[in-house]
Write a protein that holds these residues in place. Structure first.
Motif, PDB file in Angstrom:
ATOM      1  N   TYR A   1       2.563 -78.155  18.101  1.00 27.27           N
ATOM      2  CA  TYR A   1       2.200 -79.558  17.910  1.00 27.27           C
ATOM      3  C   TYR A   1       2.518 -80.017  16.485  1.00 27.27           C
ATOM      4  N   ALA A   2       2.197 -79.200  15.505  1.00 20.02           N
ATOM      5  CA  ALA A   2       2.465 -79.561  14.108  1.00 20.02           C
ATOM      6  C   ALA A   2       3.964 -79.722  13.855  1.00 20.02           C
ATOM      7  N   TYR A   3       4.777 -78.841  14.434  1.00 20.69           N
ATOM      8  CA  TYR A   3       6.227 -78.965  14.255  1.00 20.69           C
ATOM      9  C   TYR A   3       6.794 -80.129  15.067  1.00 20.69           C
ATOM     10  N   TYR A   4       6.188 -80.427  16.194  1.00 18.36           N
ATOM     11  CA  TYR A   4       6.568 -81.618  16.952  1.00 18.36           C
ATOM     12  C   TYR A   4       6.376 -82.848  16.070  1.00 18.36           C
ATOM     13  N   LEU A   5       5.209 -82.950  15.440  1.00 24.22           N
ATOM     14  CA  LEU A   5       4.956 -84.090  14.553  1.00 24.22           C
ATOM     15  C   LEU A   5       5.931 -84.107  13.384  1.00 24.22           C
ATOM     16  N   ASN A   6       6.139 -82.950  12.762  1.00 23.30           N
ATOM     17  CA  ASN A   6       6.983 -82.856  11.571  1.00 23.30           C
ATOM     18  C   ASN A   6       8.440 -83.200  11.857  1.00 23.30           C
ATOM     19  N   THR A   7       8.975 -82.676  12.939  1.00 23.31           N
ATOM     20  CA  THR A   7      10.415 -82.806  13.169  1.00 23.31           C
ATOM     21  C   THR A   7      10.807 -83.966  14.070  1.00 23.31           C
ATOM     22  N   ILE A   8       9.944 -84.341  14.987  1.00 24.40           N
ATOM     23  CA  ILE A   8      10.310 -85.376  15.954  1.00 24.40           C
ATOM     24  C   ILE A   8       9.628 -86.704  15.623  1.00 24.40           C
ATOM     25  N   VAL A   9       8.324 -86.671  15.411  1.00 23.04           N
ATOM     26  CA  VAL A   9       7.584 -87.899  15.109  1.00 23.04           C
ATOM     27  C   VAL A   9       7.738 -88.264  13.633  1.00 23.04           C
ATOM     28  N   LYS A  10       8.018 -87.267  12.807  1.00 26.52           N
ATOM     29  CA  LYS A  10       8.247 -87.449  11.361  1.00 26.52           C
ATOM     30  C   LYS A  10       6.987 -87.920  10.633  1.00 26.52           C
ATOM     31  N   ARG A  11       5.891 -87.220  10.893  1.00 26.39           N
ATOM     32  CA  ARG A  11       4.661 -87.509  10.171  1.00 26.39           C
ATOM     33  C   ARG A  11       3.804 -86.257  10.128  1.00 26.39           C
ATOM     34  N   GLU A  12       2.786 -86.307   9.293  1.00 28.86           N
ATOM     35  CA  GLU A  12       1.817 -85.217   9.198  1.00 28.86           C
ATOM     36  C   GLU A  12       0.669 -85.478  10.170  1.00 28.86           C
TER      37      GLU A  12
ATOM     38  N   GLU B   1      22.862 -83.055  17.001  1.00 32.98           N
ATOM     39  CA  GLU B   1      22.906 -83.329  15.558  1.00 32.98           C
ATOM     40  C   GLU B   1      21.512 -83.293  14.937  1.00 32.98           C
ATOM     41  N   TRP B   2      20.506 -83.623  15.722  1.00 35.28           N
ATOM     42  CA  TRP B   2      19.118 -83.584  15.247  1.00 35.28           C
ATOM     43  C   TRP B   2      18.746 -82.180  14.749  1.00 35.28           C
ATOM     44  N   LEU B   3      19.274 -81.159  15.409  1.00 38.24           N
ATOM     45  CA  LEU B   3      18.969 -79.779  15.010  1.00 38.24           C
ATOM     46  C   LEU B   3      19.421 -79.483  13.583  1.00 38.24           C
ATOM     47  N   GLU B   4      20.481 -80.136  13.149  1.00 43.57           N
ATOM     48  CA  GLU B   4      21.041 -79.891  11.819  1.00 43.57           C
ATOM     49  C   GLU B   4      20.347 -80.679  10.712  1.00 43.57           C
ATOM     50  N   GLN B   5      19.547 -81.663  11.054  1.00 46.12           N
ATOM     51  CA  GLN B   5      18.845 -82.436  10.026  1.00 46.12           C
ATOM     52  C   GLN B   5      17.944 -81.510   9.229  1.00 46.12           C
ATOM     53  N   SER B   6      17.982 -81.682   7.911  1.00 45.85           N
ATOM     54  CA  SER B   6      17.191 -80.778   7.067  1.00 45.85           C
ATOM     55  C   SER B   6      16.440 -81.563   6.005  1.00 45.85           C
ATOM     56  N   GLU B   7      15.455 -80.883   5.448  1.00 42.35           N
ATOM     57  CA  GLU B   7      14.690 -81.420   4.331  1.00 42.35           C
ATOM     58  C   GLU B   7      14.160 -80.246   3.523  1.00 42.35           C
ATOM     59  N   ASN B   8      13.812 -80.501   2.298  1.00 39.61           N
ATOM     60  CA  ASN B   8      13.250 -79.454   1.465  1.00 39.61           C
ATOM     61  C   ASN B   8      11.784 -79.251   1.826  1.00 39.61           C
TER      62      ASN B   8
ATOM     63  N   ARG C   1      13.016 -74.953  -0.478  1.00 39.72           N
ATOM     64  CA  ARG C   1      14.329 -74.689   0.120  1.00 39.72           C
ATOM     65  C   ARG C   1      14.615 -75.702   1.220  1.00 39.72           C
ATOM     66  N   SER C   2      15.881 -75.917   1.463  1.00 44.36           N
ATOM     67  CA  SER C   2      16.304 -76.804   2.536  1.00 44.36           C
ATOM     68  C   SER C   2      16.130 -76.073   3.871  1.00 44.36           C
ATOM     69  N   VAL C   3      15.488 -76.750   4.822  1.00 45.03           N
ATOM     70  CA  VAL C   3      15.205 -76.169   6.131  1.00 45.03           C
ATOM     71  C   VAL C   3      15.624 -77.181   7.193  1.00 45.03           C
ATOM     72  N   ASN C   4      16.417 -76.727   8.176  1.00 41.61           N
ATOM     73  CA  ASN C   4      16.817 -77.659   9.223  1.00 41.61           C
ATOM     74  C   ASN C   4      15.903 -77.540  10.440  1.00 41.61           C
ATOM     75  N   ASN C   5      16.005 -78.525  11.333  1.00 47.15           N
ATOM     76  CA  ASN C   5      15.159 -78.550  12.520  1.00 47.15           C
ATOM     77  C   ASN C   5      15.404 -77.344  13.421  1.00 47.15           C
ATOM     78  N   TYR C   6      16.630 -76.862  13.454  1.00 46.49           N
ATOM     79  CA  TYR C   6      16.926 -75.675  14.261  1.00 46.49           C
ATOM     80  C   TYR C   6      16.070 -74.501  13.787  1.00 46.49           C
ATOM     81  N   PHE C   7      16.024 -74.279  12.481  1.00 46.49           N
ATOM     82  CA  PHE C   7      15.196 -73.188  11.961  1.00 46.49           C
ATOM     83  C   PHE C   7      13.726 -73.441  12.249  1.00 46.49           C
TER      84      PHE C   7
END
Length: 183
Positions: free
Chosen positions: A70-81, A133-140, A147-153
């Motif tokens: 759920y936390a990663y769903y929010l972080n990567t898809i909904v883009k919020r904490e 392409e969403w899998l490749e999106q990254s943020e620090n 470190r830079s981390v992408n959605n795939y990781f």
């Protein structure tokens, strides 16, 4: 959650998902299936069993697995904490430890399965609307040394964490089956 048991051992294309997301979902499905297989038939006392005063119960590990997703769903898809209300709902499961031991107990297996299904349904619905392409999106990530981390990781980590905790669940279950008293 609907899982295609005929394709459980195939990492590949799934209807309704882009090619790379299909592969990710295939791996997530297998990880979830094996987790569910490892808890079939457990009673509430078995789900709440603690081998010592520092351990986590199977129930708390199951809720943790759902909370991480759920936390990663929010972080990567909904883009919020998590909101304050979501923190109240999920923090014990995310942190485990003393709070998890106190708050996550007295629930039947179906309680955890329903949480699994609810969270996974949201994840899969959203992933079906995304492109590779969403899998490749990254943020620090500050908690990873910036470190830079992408959605795939991040999503690899979600099911890698589940696999890790499933190993703990299997060890706990073996201890229970070997006759350790269930408190």
């Amino acid at each position: 959650m609907i899982m295609d048991y005929e394709r459980l051992y195939m990492i590949g294309s799934l209807p309704g998902f882009s090619p790379q997301i299909s592969r990710l979902v295939s791996m997530m499905n297998y990880a979830r299936w094996t987790t569910l297989e490892s808890v079939i038939g457990l009673s509430v006392p078995q789900l709440d069993y603690l081998s010592d005063d520092q351990s986590n119960s199977i129930g708390s590990l199951l809720k943790h697995i759902a909370a991480v997703e759920y936390a990663y769903y929010l972080n990567t898809i909904v883009k919020r904490e998590l909101t304050e209300a979501e923190h109240k709902q999920w923090d014990a499961a995310l942190q485990l430890g003393d709070r998890g031991r106190k708050e996550i107990k007295n629930n039947p297996l179906n309680y955890y399965i329903e949480i699994f299904n609810d969270v996974r349904s949201m994840t899969l619905k959203s992933m079906s609307e995304l492109q590779d392409e969403w899998l490749e999106q990254s943020e620090n990530e500050p908690h990873l040394g910036n470190r830079s981390v992408n959605n795939y990781f991040k999503w690899f980590h979600v099911f890698e964490d589940e696999i890790n905790h499933r190993g703990q669940i299997r060890i706990i279950r073996k201890r229970i089956q070997a006759g350790e008293s269930v408190r």
